[in-house]
Structures are given as structure tokens and as C-alpha cells.
Scaffold this motif. Structure first.
Motif, mmCIF file in Angstrom:
data_model
loop_
_atom_site.group_PDB
_atom_site.id
_atom_site.type_symbol
_atom_site.label_atom_id
_atom_site.label_comp_id
_atom_site.label_asym_id
_atom_site.label_seq_id
_atom_site.Cartn_x
_atom_site.Cartn_y
_atom_site.Cartn_z
ATOM 1 N N ALA A 1 0.824 -1.208 0.000
ATOM 2 C CA ALA A 1 0.000 0.000 0.000
ATOM 3 C C ALA A 1 0.860 1.261 0.000
ATOM 4 N N GLY A 2 1.918 1.246 0.801
ATOM 5 C CA GLY A 2 2.809 2.398 0.832
ATOM 6 C C GLY A 2 3.544 2.590 -0.481
ATOM 7 N N LEU A 3 3.979 1.489 -1.087
ATOM 8 C CA LEU A 3 4.695 1.573 -2.355
ATOM 9 C C LEU A 3 3.801 2.115 -3.463
ATOM 10 N N GLU A 4 2.604 1.562 -3.581
ATOM 11 C CA GLU A 4 1.697 2.008 -4.632
ATOM 12 C C GLU A 4 1.209 3.434 -4.379
ATOM 13 N N GLY A 5 0.946 3.753 -3.114
ATOM 14 C CA GLY A 5 0.470 5.095 -2.794
ATOM 15 C C GLY A 5 1.490 6.174 -3.102
ATOM 16 N N LEU A 6 2.746 5.911 -2.766
ATOM 17 C CA LEU A 6 3.787 6.902 -3.029
ATOM 18 C C LEU A 6 4.091 7.029 -4.512
ATOM 19 N N GLN A 7 4.014 5.920 -5.242
ATOM 20 C CA GLN A 7 4.334 5.975 -6.667
ATOM 21 C C GLN A 7 3.256 6.689 -7.476
ATOM 22 N N HIS A 8 2.015 6.522 -7.088
ATOM 23 C CA HIS A 8 0.919 7.098 -7.865
ATOM 24 C C HIS A 8 0.406 8.412 -7.291
ATOM 25 N N SER A 9 0.919 8.809 -6.171
ATOM 26 C CA SER A 9 0.509 10.089 -5.589
ATOM 27 C C SER A 9 1.406 11.208 -6.117
ATOM 28 N N GLY A 10 0.808 12.324 -6.428
ATOM 29 C CA GLY A 10 1.571 13.454 -6.935
ATOM 30 C C GLY A 10 1.973 14.448 -5.878
ATOM 31 N N VAL A 11 1.777 14.093 -4.611
ATOM 32 C CA VAL A 11 2.049 15.038 -3.519
ATOM 33 C C VAL A 11 3.523 15.376 -3.430
ATOM 34 N N TYR B 1 9.338 17.106 -4.731
ATOM 35 C CA TYR B 1 10.378 16.828 -3.736
ATOM 36 C C TYR B 1 10.907 15.406 -4.002
ATOM 37 N N LEU B 2 11.708 15.278 -5.023
ATOM 38 C CA LEU B 2 12.149 13.955 -5.472
ATOM 39 C C LEU B 2 12.995 13.242 -4.426
ATOM 40 N N PHE B 3 13.852 14.002 -3.741
ATOM 41 C CA PHE B 3 14.696 13.366 -2.718
ATOM 42 C C PHE B 3 13.837 12.837 -1.578
ATOM 43 N N LEU B 4 12.879 13.625 -1.139
ATOM 44 C CA LEU B 4 11.991 13.187 -0.064
ATOM 45 C C LEU B 4 11.164 11.983 -0.506
ATOM 46 N N LYS B 5 10.718 11.988 -1.753
ATOM 47 C CA LYS B 5 9.947 10.857 -2.268
ATOM 48 C C LYS B 5 10.796 9.601 -2.327
ATOM 49 N N ALA B 6 12.071 9.747 -2.730
ATOM 50 C CA ALA B 6 12.975 8.594 -2.777
ATOM 51 C C ALA B 6 13.206 8.023 -1.379
ATOM 52 N N VAL B 7 13.335 8.919 -0.396
ATOM 53 C CA VAL B 7 13.524 8.456 0.982
ATOM 54 C C VAL B 7 12.277 7.732 1.477
ATOM 55 N N LEU B 8 11.108 8.287 1.176
ATOM 56 C CA LEU B 8 9.865 7.669 1.617
ATOM 57 C C LEU B 8 9.631 6.324 0.939
ATOM 58 N N LEU B 9 10.121 6.181 -0.292
ATOM 59 C CA LEU B 9 9.955 4.904 -0.993
ATOM 60 C C LEU B 9 10.773 3.784 -0.374
ATOM 61 N N THR B 10 11.778 4.139 0.435
ATOM 62 C CA THR B 10 12.545 3.094 1.115
ATOM 63 C C THR B 10 11.790 2.507 2.307
ATOM 64 N N ILE B 11 10.771 3.223 2.788
ATOM 65 C CA ILE B 11 10.019 2.726 3.950
ATOM 66 C C ILE B 11 9.316 1.409 3.638
ATOM 67 N N PRO B 12 8.588 1.274 2.503
ATOM 68 C CA PRO B 12 8.001 -0.040 2.196
ATOM 69 C C PRO B 12 9.043 -1.144 2.081
ATOM 70 N N TYR C 1 6.612 -8.821 -7.505
ATOM 71 C CA TYR C 1 5.264 -8.253 -7.343
ATOM 72 C C TYR C 1 5.022 -7.141 -8.352
ATOM 73 N N LYS C 2 5.991 -6.243 -8.485
ATOM 74 C CA LYS C 2 5.830 -5.122 -9.412
ATOM 75 C C LYS C 2 5.748 -5.625 -10.851
ATOM 76 N N SER C 3 6.563 -6.607 -11.196
ATOM 77 C CA SER C 3 6.517 -7.164 -12.546
ATOM 78 C C SER C 3 5.171 -7.814 -12.825
ATOM 79 N N PHE C 4 4.658 -8.554 -11.838
ATOM 80 C CA PHE C 4 3.348 -9.191 -11.992
ATOM 81 C C PHE C 4 2.254 -8.148 -12.132
ATOM 82 N N PHE C 5 2.336 -7.094 -11.345
ATOM 83 C CA PHE C 5 1.308 -6.046 -11.377
ATOM 84 C C PHE C 5 1.309 -5.334 -12.730
ATOM 85 N N VAL C 6 2.490 -4.982 -13.223
ATOM 86 C CA VAL C 6 2.582 -4.258 -14.501
ATOM 87 C C VAL C 6 2.129 -5.143 -15.657
ATOM 88 N N TYR C 7 2.576 -6.400 -15.665
ATOM 89 C CA TYR C 7 2.203 -7.308 -16.750
ATOM 90 C C TYR C 7 0.700 -7.577 -16.742
#
Length: 207
Positions: free
Chosen positions: A34-44, A48-59, A99-105
Motif C-alpha cells: 500500500a505504501g509503495l503504490e500510494g507513493l508511486q501514484h501520488s503526486g504530492v 520533492y524527489l529526494f523526499l519521495k525517494a527516501v519515503l519509498l525506502t520505507i516499504p 510483485y511489481k513485474s506481476f502487477f505491470v504485466y
């Protein structure tokens, strides 16, 4: 089988361990996805690309901890945190990638053909489940190898190698006899196969 533990848990211990893992493990993985998909598809955080990259490490961290805790609790032996973390790190990265490969395919297959895309969802899901369990086992092997060291890992592999090592031991004995090397000891076989003397003795006992 990965840890080569001979003793077994009691039924009560099995029930409590399975119940606890089935309770918190899916929750942690669901939070990670949920965190991975939410951060990737959210435009918030797009500005702030650096902050987004840091937040993406949380999942990723959540997934690593989920696998590491599983490798600590599931084996009926003491597993240290660092080896469990090593196996959990590998498993988490591979699991999120699959998981990401399965989701995209799956999403692209649905776009091309609604009918056949829907029919392919079940085989794709079963394939993903298969690779997920392979990844779980691979992480467990890495955890065991990290904690046990190379020599014990080779010994455990030899113990579960079926007829491969007994046949290899037979070849060594035959070659030494033909070359006139004299009597072959267990230590000679262990040295040639690069396994422990106990594993070499077990291989000879199967002949």
C-alpha cells in the motif's frame, strides 16, 4: 529442511507460531504494498524527489523486517538477527520486484483484451505465488548460510544431496584404489569433496 533441524515443535507451539505469523506477516506485506503504490501514484511529493525517494525506502524496510522476523520465528532453532536480516534483504528485494513485474504485466494484459486478459489472471497469480515461495526459500538458504558459515553449509547440503555424494565418494575410493594410493579414509573423502567428516561418513554409510 533448510536448517536441517531434527527435532520438532509440539502441536501447541506449531499452532501459536503459525497463528502469529499468519496474523502480522500479511499485515506488514499489505502495508508495504500500500505504501509503495500510494507513493508511486501520488503526486504530492513530485516536487520533492529526494523526499519521495527516501519515503519509498520505507516499504522496502517494512518488507525486509517482515521476512527477517519470519526467518527468526519459523525455524525451530536459534537464528541471529544479522543472518535473518541478510536473508530478509534478499527476499524483500526479489519479492517486491516480482510483485511489481506481476502487477505491470497483469495491467497491460487486461488492456489488450478484456476477456483473455481476465482468463490469464489466475495462471499469472499462481505463477507469482510459485516464485514468491521460491524467493522465501532462497532467503532462508541465505540466512542459514550466513549464520552457519561455508563449511557447515556445505555439510548440510551434503546431508540432503541424496545419492550424489555417495556416488562421488565411491568414485574417489575407486580412483584411489586404481592409483595405488592405499587405504582411503573418511578424511580423504571429506577433503576431496570439501565437506565435513560427518557428512563424508554419512555418504559412505549409504553405499
Amino acid at each position: 529442511a533448510v536448517w536441517n533441524v531434527k527435532k520438532e515443535r509440539s502441536w501447541f507451539a506449531r499452532l501459536t507460531t503459525a497463528t502469529s505469523i499468519m496474523t502480522w506477516w500479511p499485515i506488514l506485506l499489505a502495508l508495504s504494498i500500500a505504501g509503495l503504490e500510494g507513493l508511486q501514484h501520488s503526486g504530492v511529493f513530485d516536487d520533492y524527489l529526494f523526499l519521495k525517494a527516501v519515503l519509498l525506502t520505507i516499504p522496502l524496510v517494512i518488507t525486509i523486517l517482515a521476512f527477517a522476523l519470519a526467518y527468526i520465528l519459523i525455524p525451530f532453532t536459534k537464528v541471529r538477527f544479522k543472518p535473518a536480516l541478510a536473508g530478509g534483504s534478499l527476499a524483500a528485494v526479489l519479492w517486491l520486484a516480482t510483485y511489481k513485474s506481476f502487477f505491470v504485466y497483469s495491467a497491460r494484459a487486461m488492456q489488450y483484451n478484456v476477456i483473455y486478459g481476465t482468463l490469464s489472471a489466475l495462471p499469472l497469480f499462481l505463477t507469482w505465488m510459485y516464485f514468491s515461495w521460491v524467493i522465501v526459500l532462497a532467503g532462508g538458504v541465505v540466512s542459514f548460510a550466513t549464520q552457519s558459515g561455508p563449511r557447515r553449509f556445505r555439510a548440510a547440503s551434503a546431508a540432503t544431496a541424496g545419492t550424489a555424494f555417495p556416488l562421488a565418494a565411491l568414485v574417489i575410493v575407486t580412483r584411489r584404489f586404481q592409483s595405488g594410493a592405499g587405504k582411503t579414509h573418511v578424511s580423504d573423502i571429506a577433503q576431496d569433496l570439501k565437506i565435513s567428516s560427518e557428512s563424508a561418513g554419512s555418504a559412505l554409510a549409504k553405499l
